[in-house]
Motif scaffolding. Structure first.
Motif, PDB file in Angstrom:
ATOM      1  N   SER A   1       5.461 -18.515 -21.195  1.00  0.00           N
ATOM      2  CA  SER A   1       6.036 -17.532 -22.112  1.00  0.00           C
ATOM      3  C   SER A   1       5.174 -16.294 -22.251  1.00  0.00           C
ATOM      4  O   SER A   1       3.945 -16.360 -22.154  1.00  0.00           O
TER       5      SER A   1
ATOM      6  N   ASP B   1      12.094 -17.813 -24.783  1.00  0.00           N
ATOM      7  CA  ASP B   1      12.977 -17.011 -25.632  1.00  0.00           C
ATOM      8  C   ASP B   1      14.223 -16.569 -24.889  1.00  0.00           C
ATOM      9  O   ASP B   1      14.150 -15.923 -23.831  1.00  0.00           O
TER      10      ASP B   1
ATOM     11  N   GLN C   1       4.468 -20.160 -29.806  1.00  0.00           N
ATOM     12  CA  GLN C   1       5.565 -20.721 -29.030  1.00  0.00           C
ATOM     13  C   GLN C   1       5.616 -22.242 -29.130  1.00  0.00           C
ATOM     14  O   GLN C   1       6.696 -22.833 -29.072  1.00  0.00           O
TER      15      GLN C   1
ATOM     16  N   GLY D   1       0.889 -19.795 -22.587  1.00  0.00           N
ATOM     17  CA  GLY D   1       1.133 -18.555 -23.313  1.00  0.00           C
ATOM     18  C   GLY D   1       0.285 -17.428 -22.749  1.00  0.00           C
ATOM     19  O   GLY D   1      -0.559 -17.641 -21.868  1.00  0.00           O
TER      20      GLY D   1
ATOM     21  N   LYS E   1       7.507 -22.875 -32.162  1.00  0.00           N
ATOM     22  CA  LYS E   1       8.916 -22.532 -31.948  1.00  0.00           C
ATOM     23  C   LYS E   1       9.642 -23.659 -31.216  1.00  0.00           C
ATOM     24  O   LYS E   1      10.748 -24.067 -31.609  1.00  0.00           O
TER      25      LYS E   1
END
Length: 246
Positions: free
Chosen positions: A147, A28, A154, A171, A157
Motif C-alpha cells: 500500500s 484502498d 493500513q 507500507g 484498516k
C-alpha cells in the motif's frame, strides 16, 4: 469458491494472466471501499457547513476530495506534508469550491478530528474480496498487500474491515519508498517467498498498481471496477477480483 479450478499439482495456480505462486493486492479501493468511507464521512462532518446542498452537490464535493486533490496526497508521500495536513488541505479545497472557508484554529481542528474519527467506521471490504481470499487459501497460494500508506494505519484498516487474515503487509514506511518504486513491490514478493515473475499484483490504479508492478517484474493487473477508458493501456485488466482465477 471453495476450491480453484486452476490449481496445479506443483503448488502453483493457473490464471488468465499466467501461472502464479503468490498474489499481492493494493488496499484502498481494491480490497476496501475507501471512496465510500471517505464520501460518507465527509458528508456527515460537513453538512453543517453546507446546509441545503443537493445530491449532485454532495457528489461533486466527494469527487473533489477523493479524486481532484490527490496532489496533496502525493506531497504527503514525498514527505512535504503530514497525513493530517494533506487531509485538511483536501477538505478546504472541496469546501472552498462551494464558497466555504474552513478557518484555522478550532473550527479546522474539530472538522479534522470528526472526520478522522468517523471515516474508519465506514470502511468495508468489497463483496468479491472474501471469495478470492478463500480460493487462494484453498489453493495454498500465499497473499499479502502493498500500500501507498504507512503500515500501522493500513493494518488497522484491514483489521477493521474484517480482513485480518491478510498477514503480510508492506507500507510506505516499510522500505522507505512508495509505489511505483520497484522496491516496495519487491518487498511484498520477499514476504511471500515467491519470485516476481510468479507473483500477481492487482490494484485499482492503472499507473501505480498495474504498470508499476509490471515494471518491477511482477504480473500486474489493473482492477478497473468503474469501467474507466483504457486510453492506450495494453496490459492486463479485470473488472472484479473474481476475474483473477481461470
Amino acid at each position: 469458491m471453495a476450491t480453484s479450478p486452476g490449481q496445479l499439482a506443483d503448488g502453483s495456480l493457473r490464471t488468465p494472466f499466467g501461472t502464479i505462486r503468490g498474489v499481492l493486492f493494493d488496499i484502498d479501493d481494491t480490497l476496501v471501499d475507501l471512496e465510500y468511507a471517505m464520501t460518507t464521512a465527509l458528508r456527515e462532518v460537513s453538512e453543517h457547513l453546507l446546509p441545503g446542498l443537493d445530491q449532485a452537490g454532495w457528489d461533486r464535493f466527494g469527487r473533489i476530495f477523493t479524486h481532484e486533490t490527490t496532489h496533496y496526497y502525493d506531497r504527503y508521500l514525498a514527505g512535504e506534508l503530514t497525513f493530517n495536513d494533506q487531509r485538511l488541505l483536501r477538505g478546504r479545497a472541496a469546501l472552498g469550491h462551494f464558497g466555504v472557508d474552513l478557518a484555522d484554529g478550532e473550527e479546522a481542528h474539530q472538522w479534522l478530528s470528526a472526520y478522522g474519527r468517523l471515516q474508519p467506521s465506514y470502511v468495508r471490504a468489497f463483496e468479491d474480496v472474501v471469495p478470492i481470499l478463500d480460493a487462494l487459501d484453498a489453493a495454498g497460494i500465499p497473499y499479502g498487500a502493498v500500500s501507498n500508506n504507512v503500515h500501522d494505519y493500513q493494518r488497522a484498516k484491514l483489521d477493521g474491515a474484517g480482513l485480518d487474515r491478510i498477514k503480510r503487509l508492506v507500507g510506505t514506511d516499510t522500505v522507505g519508498v512508495a509505489k511505483p518504486e520497484p522496491a516496495i513491490y519487491l518487498e511484498g514478493v520477499r514476504l511471500l517467498g515467491t519470485l516476481p515473475a510468479d507473483t500477481l499484483y492487482v490494484g485499482d490504479n492503472r499507473m501505480l498498481d498495474a504498470e508499476g508492478s509490471t515494471a518491477a517484474g511482477l504480473l500486474g493487473v489493473w482492477l478497473n471496477r468503474v469501467g474507466e477508458p483504457r486510453q492506450g493501456y495494453a496490459g492486463h485488466e479485470v473488472t472484479s477480483l473474481n476475474g483473477l482465477i481461470a
